[in-house]
Design a protein around this motif. Sequence first.
Motif, PDB file in Angstrom:
ATOM      1  N   ARG A  48      31.507  -1.932  20.894  1.00 38.56           N
ATOM      2  CA  ARG A  48      31.736  -3.291  21.410  1.00 38.56           C
ATOM      3  C   ARG A  48      32.963  -3.319  22.310  1.00 38.56           C
ATOM      4  NH1 ARG A  48      31.836  -7.844  17.115  1.00 38.56           N
ATOM      5  NH2 ARG A  48      31.701  -9.079  19.013  1.00 38.56           N
ATOM      6  N   ARG A  67      25.076   0.503  21.443  1.00 35.15           N
ATOM      7  CA  ARG A  67      25.692  -0.778  21.817  1.00 35.15           C
ATOM      8  C   ARG A  67      25.310  -1.845  20.810  1.00 35.15           C
ATOM      9  NH1 ARG A  67      28.632  -3.991  23.090  1.00 35.15           N
ATOM     10  NH2 ARG A  67      27.586  -5.347  24.557  1.00 35.15           N
ATOM     11  N   HIS A  68      26.320  -2.559  20.370  1.00 35.51           N
ATOM     12  CA  HIS A  68      26.133  -3.725  19.506  1.00 35.51           C
ATOM     13  C   HIS A  68      25.919  -4.882  20.477  1.00 35.51           C
ATOM     14  CE1 HIS A  68      27.701  -7.112  17.081  1.00 35.51           C
ATOM     15  NE2 HIS A  68      27.486  -6.382  16.010  1.00 35.51           N
ATOM     16  N   GLY A  69      24.673  -5.108  20.897  1.00 39.65           N
ATOM     17  CA  GLY A  69      24.404  -6.123  21.918  1.00 39.65           C
ATOM     18  C   GLY A  69      23.588  -5.527  23.050  1.00 39.65           C
ATOM     19  N   ALA A  70      23.534  -6.273  24.157  1.00 43.74           N
ATOM     20  CA  ALA A  70      22.611  -5.920  25.241  1.00 43.74           C
ATOM     21  C   ALA A  70      23.240  -5.038  26.320  1.00 43.74           C
ATOM     22  CB  ALA A  70      22.077  -7.203  25.878  1.00 43.74           C
ATOM     23  N   MET A  74      29.447  -0.928  28.785  1.00 47.00           N
ATOM     24  CA  MET A  74      30.589  -0.421  28.012  1.00 47.00           C
ATOM     25  C   MET A  74      30.425   1.054  27.650  1.00 47.00           C
ATOM     26  SD  MET A  74      31.423  -3.528  25.458  1.00 47.00           S
ATOM     27  CE  MET A  74      31.722  -5.162  26.099  1.00 47.00           C
ATOM     28  N   ASN A  94      20.709 -11.548  20.986  1.00 46.57           N
ATOM     29  CA  ASN A  94      21.732 -12.597  21.140  1.00 46.57           C
ATOM     30  C   ASN A  94      21.377 -13.577  22.263  1.00 46.57           C
ATOM     31  OD1 ASN A  94      22.283 -11.057  23.366  1.00 46.57           O
ATOM     32  ND2 ASN A  94      24.290 -10.340  22.676  1.00 46.57           N
ATOM     33  N   ARG A 229      28.771 -10.363  33.550  1.00 41.74           N
ATOM     34  CA  ARG A 229      29.994  -9.577  33.458  1.00 41.74           C
ATOM     35  C   ARG A 229      30.888 -10.018  34.611  1.00 41.74           C
ATOM     36  NH1 ARG A 229      28.645  -8.660  28.815  1.00 41.74           N
ATOM     37  NH2 ARG A 229      28.120  -6.602  27.989  1.00 41.74           N
ATOM     38  N   HIS A 277      34.576 -14.164  26.143  1.00 43.89           N
ATOM     39  CA  HIS A 277      33.398 -13.299  25.961  1.00 43.89           C
ATOM     40  C   HIS A 277      32.777 -13.515  24.571  1.00 43.89           C
ATOM     41  CE1 HIS A 277      31.409  -9.185  27.039  1.00 43.89           C
ATOM     42  NE2 HIS A 277      30.587  -9.987  26.380  1.00 43.89           N
ATOM     43  N   ILE A 281      27.988 -14.623  20.685  1.00 47.47           N
ATOM     44  CA  ILE A 281      28.449 -14.416  19.308  1.00 47.47           C
ATOM     45  C   ILE A 281      28.306 -15.687  18.479  1.00 47.47           C
ATOM     46  CG2 ILE A 281      30.383 -13.744  17.845  1.00 47.47           C
ATOM     47  CD1 ILE A 281      31.445 -12.115  20.156  1.00 47.47           C
ATOM     48  N   MET A 289      22.596  -8.500  15.722  1.00 45.99           N
ATOM     49  CA  MET A 289      23.122  -7.346  16.477  1.00 45.99           C
ATOM     50  C   MET A 289      23.573  -6.245  15.530  1.00 45.99           C
ATOM     51  SD  MET A 289      25.185  -8.852  19.769  1.00 45.99           S
ATOM     52  CE  MET A 289      26.125 -10.164  19.010  1.00 45.99           C
TER      53      MET A 289
HETATM   54  O1  LIG Z   1      26.239  -7.318  25.979  1.00 41.20           O
HETATM   55  C1  LIG Z   1      26.117  -8.149  25.073  1.00 41.20           C
HETATM   56  O2  LIG Z   1      25.081  -8.268  24.381  1.00 41.20           O
HETATM   57  C2  LIG Z   1      27.235  -9.092  24.809  1.00 41.20           C
HETATM   58  O3  LIG Z   1      28.323  -8.846  25.624  1.00 41.20           O
HETATM   59  C3  LIG Z   1      27.619  -9.131  23.369  1.00 41.20           C
HETATM   60  O4  LIG Z   1      28.055  -7.924  22.982  1.00 41.20           O
HETATM   61  P1  LIG Z   1      29.167  -7.753  21.854  1.00 41.20           P
HETATM   62  O5  LIG Z   1      28.505  -7.130  20.702  1.00 41.20           O
HETATM   63  O6  LIG Z   1      30.154  -6.841  22.469  1.00 41.20           O
HETATM   64  O7  LIG Z   1      29.732  -9.076  21.556  1.00 41.20           O
END
Ligand SMILES: O=C(O)[C@H](O)COP(=O)(O)O
Length: 326
Positions: A48, A67-70, A74, A94, A229, A277, A281, A289
Motif C-alpha cells: 500500500r 497490491r492491496h487495491g487496484a 506502487m 473498492n 493518481r 487518498h 477506504i 481488499m
Molecule cells: O489503488 C487503489 O485501489 C487505491 O489507491 C486504494 O489502495 P490502498 O489499498 O493503497 O488504499
Amino acid sequence: MRKILSTHPLHPRATAMLAGAGRLAIASALDARTLTAEARDADIVIVRAPLPPDLFDGAKDLRAAIRHGAGLDMIPVEAATAAGVLVANVPAVNARSVAEHVMFTALALSRRFRVMDRDLRAKGWLAGREHANSTSELAGKTIGIVGLGAVGQAVGHIAAHGFDLNVVATTRSLRPAPERVGFLSIDALVEQSDIIVLCCPLTEETRGLISRERIGRMKPHALLINVSRGPVVDDEALIEALRKSRIGGAALDVFSTQPLPPNHPYFGFDNVIATPHLAGITEESMMRMGVGAANEALLVLANKLPVNLRNPEVIEHYRRRFPAGG
Ligand SMILES: O=C(O)[C@H](O)COP(=O)(O)O
Ligand SMILES: NC(=O)c1ccc[n+]([C@@H]2O[C@H](COP(=O)([O-])OP(=O)(O)OC[C@H]3O[C@@H](n4cnc5c(N)ncnc54)[C@H](O)[C@@H]3O)[C@@H](O)[C@H]2O)c1
C-alpha cells in the motif's frame, strides 16, 4: 517460517486468514531503505506504499508483490518481472467506496458545503446561508468520466440512476457503451462536462493527461474530481486556473506528492476539497481488499498462481526460481 511483509496493517479478517500460513510482519517504516531491508527475507509483500525497484534485487525468497487495491503504480512491475516476482492486485472491490466518495465531493462542491459549514460556525446563521444562492443541483448536468473501468462504471451508474446526470466517458476499448453512457473524445469531454471525474490508472499515457491546454478548455463552472493518481493532472496549471477562477472548483483525493505538504497551495482555496487518498477506504472495502490480498498470498504460498496475475510474462522465470510454483 514463511514471512508475509505488509506495508500497512491489514483488516482483522485478512490477518486471521494469514495466521496459519506464516508470520505477518508490518513494515516498521515506508522509506525505500527500510522496505528493501525488511523484504530481504520475505516470501510475499502486500503493498500500500510505493516499492523501490531495487527492492527485488536482494529479495531471494520473494515470490509475489500483491497490491492491496487496484492501482498498480506502487509496484515497479518491470523490475518485479525481471526478478521473477509475480505481481497481482485486487481489482474492483473498492470501486463502490470510490464512487460514493466521488458523488459526495460532487455534491459538496456544488452545494458549497465547506464554506457554508465554516461560515455558519465562525460568523453565524446568515453568513452560512449567504452562499446558498450560488449553489446548484446536479440533475441535468453532464458528468464526464475519464477511465470507464470498475470505478468509472460505478460512478456512471450512481450518477445516471441516482442523480439524473447525463453521463459521458472516454473509452479505449469498451464497446458497446454501458446503459446511459455516451462516448466522447477526451477533448470533447473536457469541453462539454460540468463535472469531470478522473478514474483512469496512472500510465505513461495518462501522466499529464489533464494538461494546461485541457484545463483551459473546461467550462468556467467546471468541477474537477481526481480519484485517479496525482500526476494525471498538471498541478501548476490547475492551481493557476483556480487562482484565476477559470474553473468552478476541484476535489482532489490524490496528489503528485503524497503526503501533501501542509502549506500546499491547494489548501488556500475555498472551492477545493482535499482528502488524503482515502476515496477507496471504508470499513467494507478494507475488508474486501484485505481478504482479496490475503487470498492471493495464500494461493502463491500453496504453489498456485494468483487469480489476478498482472505480469503473466513472468511465469517461466518464476517457475525457474520456484520449480513447484504455479
Ligand atoms: O489503488 C487503489 O485501489 C487505491 O489507491 C486504494 O489502495 P490502498 O489499498 O493503497 O488504499
Ligand atoms: N483514490 C483511491 O482511493 C482509489 C481507489 C481505487 C482506484 N484508484 C485509482 O483509480 C484507477 C482505476 O481503478 P479501477 O478499479 O476503475 O481500475 P480499472 O482497471 O477497472 O479501470 C481503469 C480504466 O481506465 C481505462 N484507461 C486506461 N488508460 C486510459 C486512458 N489513457 N484514457 C482513458 N481511460 C483509460 C481502462 O481502459 C479501464 O477501463 C486505479 O488504477 C487507481 O489509480 C484510486
